[in-house]
Design a protein around this motif. Structure first.
Motif, PDB file in Angstrom:
ATOM      1  N   THR A 153      49.193  29.813  26.332  1.00 43.47           N
ATOM      2  CA  THR A 153      48.158  29.851  27.349  1.00 43.47           C
ATOM      3  C   THR A 153      47.943  28.735  28.741  1.00 43.47           C
ATOM      4  O   THR A 153      48.140  27.711  27.920  1.00 43.47           O
ATOM      5  CB  THR A 153      46.915  30.571  27.104  1.00 43.47           C
ATOM      6  N   THR A 213      37.856  34.606  32.482  1.00 46.90           N
ATOM      7  CA  THR A 213      37.253  33.891  33.098  1.00 46.90           C
ATOM      8  C   THR A 213      36.052  33.314  32.751  1.00 46.90           C
ATOM      9  O   THR A 213      36.105  34.048  31.436  1.00 46.90           O
ATOM     10  CB  THR A 213      37.385  34.383  34.375  1.00 46.90           C
ATOM     11  N   MET A 227      40.044  29.700  34.181  1.00 50.97           N
ATOM     12  CA  MET A 227      40.236  31.175  34.448  1.00 50.97           C
ATOM     13  C   MET A 227      41.580  31.079  33.113  1.00 50.97           C
ATOM     14  O   MET A 227      42.132  29.599  32.652  1.00 50.97           O
ATOM     15  CB  MET A 227      41.735  31.759  35.722  1.00 50.97           C
ATOM     16  N   ILE A 271      43.362  27.142  34.143  1.00 50.14           N
ATOM     17  CA  ILE A 271      43.765  27.163  35.221  1.00 50.14           C
ATOM     18  C   ILE A 271      41.665  26.136  35.575  1.00 50.14           C
ATOM     19  O   ILE A 271      41.411  27.121  35.500  1.00 50.14           O
ATOM     20  CB  ILE A 271      44.247  27.522  35.455  1.00 50.14           C
ATOM     21  N   ALA A 311      43.953  29.624  42.678  1.00 54.94           N
ATOM     22  CA  ALA A 311      45.384  30.469  41.835  1.00 54.94           C
ATOM     23  C   ALA A 311      46.332  30.319  42.829  1.00 54.94           C
ATOM     24  O   ALA A 311      47.574  29.918  42.524  1.00 54.94           O
ATOM     25  CB  ALA A 311      45.080  32.086  41.885  1.00 54.94           C
ATOM     26  N   VAL A 362      42.149  20.174  44.687  1.00 50.28           N
ATOM     27  CA  VAL A 362      41.225  20.482  43.510  1.00 50.28           C
ATOM     28  C   VAL A 362      42.129  21.439  42.883  1.00 50.28           C
ATOM     29  O   VAL A 362      42.565  22.712  42.588  1.00 50.28           O
ATOM     30  CB  VAL A 362      39.950  21.293  43.927  1.00 50.28           C
ATOM     31  N   TYR A 418      36.088  25.152  41.496  1.00 49.08           N
ATOM     32  CA  TYR A 418      35.864  26.015  42.038  1.00 49.08           C
ATOM     33  C   TYR A 418      34.694  26.787  40.901  1.00 49.08           C
ATOM     34  O   TYR A 418      34.776  27.434  39.583  1.00 49.08           O
ATOM     35  CB  TYR A 418      37.008  27.199  42.451  1.00 49.08           C
ATOM     36  N   ILE A 467      46.569  36.979  34.406  1.00 42.05           N
ATOM     37  CA  ILE A 467      45.208  35.958  33.932  1.00 42.05           C
ATOM     38  C   ILE A 467      44.211  37.698  32.298  1.00 42.05           C
ATOM     39  O   ILE A 467      44.070  38.828  32.909  1.00 42.05           O
ATOM     40  CB  ILE A 467      44.267  36.112  35.217  1.00 42.05           C
TER      41      ILE A 467
END
Lengths: 367, 466
Positions: A253, A300, A224, A256, A282, A243, A260, A297
């Motif tokens: 920016t 993604t 994301m 992240i 998050a 993780v 996942y 955000i």
């Protein structure tokens, strides 16, 4: 046209191998089922790290680090490479003990790129961080790059060196006849002496076409990205016990990612990114930096990647055709950094030239 | 087992009609909408505006207040109306994720009806990013919601029924309309003639159009047709507009320019759901592929109203009612044998609305889709220019998704909403192909920006894959 080498897959590995082979004057053809850099090579988080490598990958990773620094000299562009420290944070004493053990193992083997960093030093480097700090590992001068630009950089350099590319060519059939590989795509035939499988998440399917049964799972790592923020973070951060991959790009920016996964829709050639599945990520990010809780955000995404059971790539000769079919896939979501050196090493090996980088433990024969 | 629910997204003409019809068939409806009050764009803020003085009500027109009945019917025990929602993801199985007042939540519908209506088509002309330039539709929103109209000299430019209506409304509200620069040509009128006969079946709409044109004349608004090209300029904000007609250029000083080139279906949700879409050559936009009942390529998802293809407020209500009837059958609340009988009168009214569309679409053929000037910014979030896009086309950019990688176009907070169509028009022209061959941006969550804390609030152990 009969080629010396036919590479399947125009990701960073296929392009890098094509570049290094073409530079040696070999006749090289690359077949890509979509467009160059379309999948994981073009859409990954852009991490260029030696930190936390599987021991079997370390020599290759160290060589690649050298090439990333000299990328502009090598292929004419720097791929947006920024050299910054990579830090893995230990949040408690147990995690720190793990970190220390890892660093010791490396130093026993003569590797010095990973160093222990104290909690006090971490706090100095990361004044905004909020989690408990026991210490960690620092790898100075790792960094990040722009994945698409870097991969396309190799693609263009390979073409300049004389490699031929065919996009939208999906290999359907491979057959050995009179000492030559005959490769059939949906609408064309190609001939080559040696075939190299750089098909990423599709690598095992391709291997199966010549009778090599290799284990590979397709995963869809998700990332994301936030709105642009004032600059507050230089190093790339990870955690020892949780993780996370967390960094701030030059445009402000935050990227992240880590661990996942989205849904895999391989038949549809895509993965599906889903925000609710990123809730834990998050949460972790906010544990570190509570001040970004109101940061938006904006996107993604995810890409399809091949993962082997032991978490290391398959680089080496085919099991059934060891003399003229070579595998290079299954990089388990950490292949981007290895791209530059992998091309060099594989090209040297396939041309019978001197190679000082040991990749023998990555061979397909371990499965 | 949870109660059977239909989630309707958008409380505009289509969403309200759909929710009411479902409720009448004893189906539990969750209606999710962005605005504080039901009404959508067309009936925006109607409940409040009913209490406004007569002259303001007159300006909004009697058609506007026809929405009052629909809004009243939403007060039904089967309908739960969530206002002020931001929807940021919808899953293929009908799970809708949204935030209210910064709190994230989700609901799974047995069926989802996407009734998110239309957007103003982006008009990337030179100077369109200057302060003082906005959409005519946006100006109408400000008027309906807050009673605000632009001050100083106003120029309206472009084409379409809404542009004419807004010109009339603003003039009645006392705005100084300096000119209405209409891109409609004599040729458009000639081309539209053959579709006039079928359009006659909807006399009331045609009559309304004529009335607006007469009214514009009475109000003394200079209505200049056949405008080929416009450009705006100014130092820090808009100062003037230059228009080109019959080989001559004219410059007008002004404080506000309102642009409009018609409306297009809002396909952000249908794209995020990866539904099948088709290209509409005459309206130059995409819409999701649906059957006669609005059912999309995902059988859980219906698309109703303008979002499935521009049909207007009444047409949207009819198409959404048909979707609701079909869902009622699928959920066992209406015998299949009754479906056609109940649908027949509505379908007849829908046909009348559809009959007038070819005439409107041909007459108000969208223009100014591709700026000649290479410095015009197309993607406003990432400041990607025409030149950037053309350069990418020159080096073989295969479509809008690859263009993201080349230029970052479409990667900003709006998710490509304001550049998608323009980007595709420019790319297609540069590569001598058509937009339908190039496709559209892949739209991924979040549909609208969402705070990290809102994502984190969804954290539960079973969602971790660490």
């Amino acid at each position: 046209m009969q080629y010396d080498f036919l590479i399947i897959g125009a990701g960073i590995h296929g392009n890098s191998i094509a570049f290094h082979l073409a530079k040696k004057g070999k006749r090289v053809c690359v077949l890509e089922k979509d467009s160059p850099s379309r999948h994981s090579s073009g859409v990954n988080a852009g991490g260029v790290r030696r930190l936390g490598r599987d021991l079997r990958e370390v020599p290759l990773s160290l060589r690649s680090a050298e090439l990333w620094y000299d990328l502009k000299k090598l292929i004419g562009i720097d791929g947006g490479f920024e050299a910054v420290d990579q830090i893995r944070i230990a949040e408690n004493e147990n995690e720190l003990a793990d970190c220390e053990s890892n660093v010791r193992t490396l130093s026993d083997l003569g590797y010095t790129h990973e160093e222990i960093i104290s909690a006090a030093e971490l706090k100095k480097r990361l004044p905004d961080i909020n989690c408990t700090l026991a210490g960690g590992i620092i790898c100075k001068g790792d960094g990040f790059a722009l994945p698409y630009q870097s991969t396309i950089g190799f693609f263009e350099a390979a073409q300049r060196a004389g490699a031929t590319y065919h996009s939208n060519q999906e290999v359907r059939h491979l057959e050995k006849k009179d000492g030559l590989w005959h490769i059939k795509t949906q609408n064309h035939d190609f001939k080559a002496s040696i075939v190299i499988n750089c098909a990423g998440a599709w690598g095992a399917d391709l291997a199966a076409l010549i009778g090599d049964s290799l284990p590979l799972e397709t995963i869809a790592p998700q990332i994301m990205v936030t709105q642009r923020l004032p600059y507050f973070l230089t190093p790339v951060l990870g955690l020892s016990g949780r993780v996370l991959s967390f960094k701030q790009m030059r445009n402000g920016t935050l990227i992240i990612g880590g661990g996942y996964r989205g849904k895999v829709r391989q038949a549809e050639n895509r993965g599906i990114a889903s925000l609710p599945t990123l809730a834990g990520l998050a949460d972790t990010a906010l544990d570190l930096f509570p001040h970004i809780k109101n940061v938006n955000i904006v996107r993604t995404w995810c890409g399809l990647e091949g993962k082997t059971p032991d978490g290391a790539p398959i680089i080496g000769p085919s099991l059934s055709h060891p003399d003229d079919f070579y595998h290079c896939f299954g990089f388990c979501a950490h292949g981007f950094q290895l791209g530059p050196a992998c091309g060099e090493v594989v090209a040297n090996i396939l041309c019978g030239e001197e190679n000082r980088i040991d990749i023998s433990q990555l061979s397909a024969s371990r499965f | 087992m949870s109660k059977q629910t239909v989630v309707v997204i958008g409380a505009g003409a289509a969403g309200m009609a759909c929710a009411c019809t479902l409720a009448q068939h004893d189906i539990c409806v969750t209606l999710i909408d962005e605005q504080p009050q039901a009404g959508g764009q067309i009936y925006r803020n109607l409940t409040e505006n009913q209490h406004m003085p007569a002259d303001f009500k007159d300006l909004l027109g009697s058609d506007y207040f026809k929405g009052a009945d629909l809004i009243k019917d939403l007060d039904h025990p089967q309908i739960t109306h969530h206002a002020r929602c931001v929807i940021w993801q919808i899953d293929e199985d009908g799970t809708v994720y949204f935030s209210v007042d910064g709190k994230a939540q989700s609901i799974k519908g047995d069926y989802v009806v996407v009734a998110t209506g239309a957007l103003e088509r982006p008009t990337p002309v030179k100077g369109w990013t200057l302060a003082g330039v906005m959409g005519a539709g946006a100006a109408q929103v400000a008027m309906k919601r807050d009673g605000i109209v632009p001050s100083g000299d106003v120029v309206l430019a472009g084409c379409g029924p809404l542009l004419l209506l807004v010109a009339q409304q603003l003039a009645k509200a006392g705005c100084q309309i300096k000119a209405l620069l209409d891109s409609t040509t004599t040729k458009d009128h000639v081309n539209a003639l053959p579709s006039l006969l079928p359009a006659l079946s909807n006399m009331s709409l045609l009559k309304k159009g004529m009335e607006i044109k007469v009214s514009l004349k009475k109000l003394g608004i200079p209505h200049i047709t056949g405008v080929e090209k416009i450009e705006m300029s100014g130092d820090t904000a808009l100062e003037q507009i230059t228009y080109h007609k019959d080989g001559k250029s004219h410059t007008l000083a002004c404080d506000t320019v309102l642009l409009h080139q018609g409306v297009v279906p809002n396909i952000q949700i249908s794209r995020q759901l990866n539904l099948d879409h088709q290209w509409d050559e005459s309206l130059r936009c995409w819409h999701p592929t649906t059957d006669d009942w609005g059912q999309s390529s995902n059988q859980n998802i219906f698309v109703a109203g303008d979002g499935a293809g521009i049909i207007g407020a009444l047409g949207s209500q009819y198409s959404a009612t048909l979707s609701a009837l079909k869902i009622s059958v699928l959920m066992g609340k209406l015998p299949e044998s009754d479906l056609l009988k109940q649908a027949a009168p509505i379908r007849k009214k829908l046909k009348a609305e559809q009959a007038v569309r070819p005439f409107i679409n041909t007459l108000f053929k969208p223009k100014w889709l591709r700026p000649d000037d290479e410095d015009v910014v197309v993607c406003r979030c990432e400041e990607t220019t025409v030149k950037d896009i053309k350069r990418s086309a020159d080096i073989g950019c295969s479509g809008p998704n690859q263009l993201k990688s080349f230029t970052r176009a479409g990667m900003g907070p709006c998710q490509g909403r304001y550049c998608g169509l323009s980007v595709v028009e420019i790319l297609a022209h540069a590569q001598k192909t058509t937009p339908d061959k190039l496709g559209y941006y892949r739209i991924r969550p979040p549909l609208k920006p969402l705070r990290l804390s809102e994502v984190a609030s969804l954290n539960t152990l079973d969602q971790k894959d660490a």
